[in-house]
Design a protein around this motif. Sequence first.
Motif, PDB file in Angstrom:
ATOM      1  N   THR A   7       0.719  -1.048  -0.114  1.00  0.00           N
ATOM      2  CA  THR A   7       0.010   0.189   0.036  1.00  0.00           C
ATOM      3  C   THR A   7       0.985   1.258  -0.042  1.00  0.00           C
ATOM      4  O   THR A   7       1.939   1.437   0.795  1.00  0.00           O
ATOM      5  CB  THR A   7      -0.910   0.086   1.182  1.00  0.00           C
ATOM      6  N   ASP A   8       0.635   2.094  -0.977  1.00  0.00           N
ATOM      7  CA  ASP A   8       1.487   3.351  -1.049  1.00  0.00           C
ATOM      8  C   ASP A   8       0.942   4.276   0.272  1.00  0.00           C
ATOM      9  O   ASP A   8      -0.323   4.583   0.268  1.00  0.00           O
ATOM     10  CB  ASP A   8       0.912   4.002  -2.261  1.00  0.00           C
ATOM     11  N   PRO A   9       1.771   4.788   0.937  1.00  0.00           N
ATOM     12  CA  PRO A   9       1.364   5.797   2.050  1.00  0.00           C
ATOM     13  C   PRO A   9       0.654   6.914   1.654  1.00  0.00           C
ATOM     14  O   PRO A   9      -0.063   7.284   2.458  1.00  0.00           O
ATOM     15  CB  PRO A   9       2.836   6.243   2.499  1.00  0.00           C
ATOM     16  N   LYS A  10       0.723   7.059   0.515  1.00  0.00           N
ATOM     17  CA  LYS A  10       0.019   8.284  -0.245  1.00  0.00           C
ATOM     18  C   LYS A  10      -1.671   7.886  -0.097  1.00  0.00           C
ATOM     19  O   LYS A  10      -2.565   8.838  -0.198  1.00  0.00           O
ATOM     20  CB  LYS A  10       0.315   8.822  -1.472  1.00  0.00           C
ATOM     21  N   ASP A  11      -1.926   6.587  -0.265  1.00  0.00           N
ATOM     22  CA  ASP A  11      -3.275   6.230  -0.326  1.00  0.00           C
ATOM     23  C   ASP A  11      -3.756   5.826   0.926  1.00  0.00           C
ATOM     24  O   ASP A  11      -5.181   5.498   1.143  1.00  0.00           O
ATOM     25  CB  ASP A  11      -3.081   4.907  -1.245  1.00  0.00           C
ATOM     26  N   LEU A  12      -3.153   6.020   2.102  1.00  0.00           N
ATOM     27  CA  LEU A  12      -3.823   5.669   3.398  1.00  0.00           C
ATOM     28  C   LEU A  12      -4.936   6.992   3.707  1.00  0.00           C
ATOM     29  O   LEU A  12      -4.788   8.031   3.499  1.00  0.00           O
ATOM     30  CB  LEU A  12      -2.665   5.803   4.492  1.00  0.00           C
ATOM     31  N   PRO A  13      -5.660   6.440   4.667  1.00  0.00           N
ATOM     32  CA  PRO A  13      -6.728   7.603   4.839  1.00  0.00           C
ATOM     33  C   PRO A  13      -6.097   8.623   5.633  1.00  0.00           C
ATOM     34  O   PRO A  13      -5.283   8.577   6.578  1.00  0.00           O
ATOM     35  CB  PRO A  13      -7.668   6.881   5.924  1.00  0.00           C
ATOM     36  N   GLY A  14      -6.220   9.750   5.282  1.00  0.00           N
ATOM     37  CA  GLY A  14      -5.864  11.045   6.002  1.00  0.00           C
ATOM     38  C   GLY A  14      -4.485  11.455   5.802  1.00  0.00           C
ATOM     39  O   GLY A  14      -4.072  12.277   6.249  1.00  0.00           O
ATOM     40  N   ALA A  15      -3.831  10.622   4.770  1.00  0.00           N
ATOM     41  CA  ALA A  15      -2.486  10.898   4.414  1.00  0.00           C
ATOM     42  C   ALA A  15      -2.399  12.283   3.196  1.00  0.00           C
ATOM     43  O   ALA A  15      -3.355  12.421   2.235  1.00  0.00           O
ATOM     44  CB  ALA A  15      -1.833   9.828   3.662  1.00  0.00           C
ATOM     45  N   ASP A  16      -1.537  12.931   3.049  1.00  0.00           N
ATOM     46  CA  ASP A  16      -1.365  13.923   2.298  1.00  0.00           C
ATOM     47  C   ASP A  16      -0.958  13.334   0.942  1.00  0.00           C
ATOM     48  O   ASP A  16       0.010  12.419   1.007  1.00  0.00           O
ATOM     49  CB  ASP A  16       0.075  14.856   2.748  1.00  0.00           C
TER      50      ASP A  16
ATOM     51  N   HIS B 151      -0.766  13.716  18.147  1.00  0.00           N
ATOM     52  CA  HIS B 151      -0.987  12.285  17.310  1.00  0.00           C
ATOM     53  C   HIS B 151      -1.364  12.587  16.206  1.00  0.00           C
ATOM     54  O   HIS B 151      -2.283  13.586  15.385  1.00  0.00           O
ATOM     55  CB  HIS B 151      -1.983  11.534  18.115  1.00  0.00           C
ATOM     56  N   GLU B 152      -1.149  11.472  15.289  1.00  0.00           N
ATOM     57  CA  GLU B 152      -1.588  11.518  13.640  1.00  0.00           C
ATOM     58  C   GLU B 152      -3.077  11.304  13.657  1.00  0.00           C
ATOM     59  O   GLU B 152      -3.557  10.777  14.650  1.00  0.00           O
ATOM     60  CB  GLU B 152      -0.836  10.437  12.995  1.00  0.00           C
ATOM     61  N   THR B 153      -3.655  11.663  12.882  1.00  0.00           N
ATOM     62  CA  THR B 153      -5.268  11.408  12.641  1.00  0.00           C
ATOM     63  C   THR B 153      -5.508  10.341  11.489  1.00  0.00           C
ATOM     64  O   THR B 153      -4.314   9.941  10.855  1.00  0.00           O
ATOM     65  CB  THR B 153      -5.819  12.734  12.079  1.00  0.00           C
ATOM     66  N   THR B 154      -6.631   9.895  11.544  1.00  0.00           N
ATOM     67  CA  THR B 154      -6.952   8.465  10.663  1.00  0.00           C
ATOM     68  C   THR B 154      -7.446   9.361   9.444  1.00  0.00           C
ATOM     69  O   THR B 154      -7.843   8.553   8.792  1.00  0.00           O
ATOM     70  CB  THR B 154      -8.191   7.878  11.282  1.00  0.00           C
ATOM     71  N   GLY B 155      -7.762  10.584   9.436  1.00  0.00           N
ATOM     72  CA  GLY B 155      -8.522  11.115   8.286  1.00  0.00           C
ATOM     73  C   GLY B 155     -10.028  11.040   8.439  1.00  0.00           C
ATOM     74  O   GLY B 155     -10.541  11.739   7.443  1.00  0.00           O
ATOM     75  N   HIS B 156     -10.590  10.421   9.351  1.00  0.00           N
ATOM     76  CA  HIS B 156     -12.057  10.373   9.561  1.00  0.00           C
ATOM     77  C   HIS B 156     -12.408  11.743  10.343  1.00  0.00           C
ATOM     78  O   HIS B 156     -11.815  12.086  11.427  1.00  0.00           O
ATOM     79  CB  HIS B 156     -12.587   9.308  10.244  1.00  0.00           C
ATOM     80  N   ASP B 157     -13.545  12.368   9.820  1.00  0.00           N
ATOM     81  CA  ASP B 157     -13.939  13.459  10.496  1.00  0.00           C
ATOM     82  C   ASP B 157     -15.579  13.265  10.909  1.00  0.00           C
ATOM     83  O   ASP B 157     -16.370  12.921  10.011  1.00  0.00           O
ATOM     84  CB  ASP B 157     -14.084  14.905   9.653  1.00  0.00           C
ATOM     85  N   TRP B 158     -15.784  13.488  12.439  1.00  0.00           N
ATOM     86  CA  TRP B 158     -17.393  13.179  12.797  1.00  0.00           C
ATOM     87  C   TRP B 158     -17.651  14.671  13.082  1.00  0.00           C
ATOM     88  O   TRP B 158     -17.589  14.873  14.252  1.00  0.00           O
ATOM     89  CB  TRP B 158     -17.249  12.097  13.872  1.00  0.00           C
ATOM     90  N   GLY B 159     -18.468  15.084  12.402  1.00  0.00           N
ATOM     91  CA  GLY B 159     -19.112  16.366  12.553  1.00  0.00           C
ATOM     92  C   GLY B 159     -18.167  17.383  13.005  1.00  0.00           C
ATOM     93  O   GLY B 159     -18.335  18.028  14.128  1.00  0.00           O
ATOM     94  N   GLY B 160     -16.957  17.348  12.705  1.00  0.00           N
ATOM     95  CA  GLY B 160     -15.945  18.496  13.234  1.00  0.00           C
ATOM     96  C   GLY B 160     -14.914  17.967  14.216  1.00  0.00           C
ATOM     97  O   GLY B 160     -13.970  18.631  14.624  1.00  0.00           O
ATOM     98  N   ILE B 161     -15.148  16.626  14.470  1.00  0.00           N
ATOM     99  CA  ILE B 161     -14.323  16.114  15.397  1.00  0.00           C
ATOM    100  C   ILE B 161     -13.477  15.116  14.716  1.00  0.00           C
ATOM    101  O   ILE B 161     -13.942  14.265  13.998  1.00  0.00           O
ATOM    102  CB  ILE B 161     -14.907  15.311  16.658  1.00  0.00           C
TER     103      ILE B 161
END
Length: 304
Positions: A7-16, A30-40
């Motif tokens: 898996t290319d790191p660029k394809d991970l959720p939340g990756a630039d 901490h790193e984020t997962t790229g998921h956003d729950w109503g602004g959280i």
Amino acid sequence: MTDQPKTDPKDLPGADPHTGQREVDPVTGHETTGHDWGGITELNTPFPKIVIWALVLTFLYSAVTWVLLPAWPYGRDYTRGLLGLDQGEMAVAGFAELDARRQDWIAQFDGAPEFEALEEDAGLMAAAMPAADRLYLDNCSACHGAQGGGGPGFPVLTDSHWLWGGDPETIAETLQAGINTTHPDTRWAQMPAFDWMERQDRRQLAEYVVALRDGTADPDGPAAPLFEENCVACHGDGGTGGLMNGAPALTDTAVIYGQDAASVSQTLRYGRQGVMPHWSDRLSDAEINLLALYVNRLSEEVSQ
């Protein structure tokens, strides 16, 4: 066998998409997962080590106890473990120890004790009454109530109205033999059914019994002869009771099945025959005497 594509790191959720680096939360670092729950934003935090250690310790504890303590059932028995423990034997031993500790005072209730002398011993009463309270709750409260207040079909034990007598000796006799039981010395009491009587006569008799309680019964009324012919033999002249034959007085509010017109009519039509179990097969003589003194004290405490 082919290699799995990496898996290319660029394809991970939340990756630039350009650098492959995930977004870092500025507050926690901490790193984020790229998921956003109503602004959280969801953080990509590691699994807590304390939880891992708790799981490890729990597993180790279960493995040790599995070896040392009773664990596996088989048939009608079970493995005792290296410690050889048996909870049944431990319970019996604990009961035997408790019974041995109370023998020095409960033996004084055996046989035919002098109840007045026992009551005068303050030290004995301090040790005996908590045990008597436990006896009462285990054996009597289901019918007579936790405080002796009685209920429909079951006598109140906190007043001065007794069907067979309320002194400790008489109460002990009632506990020993019961009422309407299979015991050879049982007390016997039955309110017969008057279903043969005309309905109008039963209604008049029921109203007369209610009036006895209220103090308004007319001794010259049409129901008075009915009461004289059918009720006086058991309930006494004027319904005052006191014959110690299991028939209650009808001039107070202590009637077991109720003394409103509907309840009395039901009693007259179908009769009553309550049962008080005999306890001689369950309790020792000393326990019965202790319980008799306890029940007697219930009514004395209320009357004081």
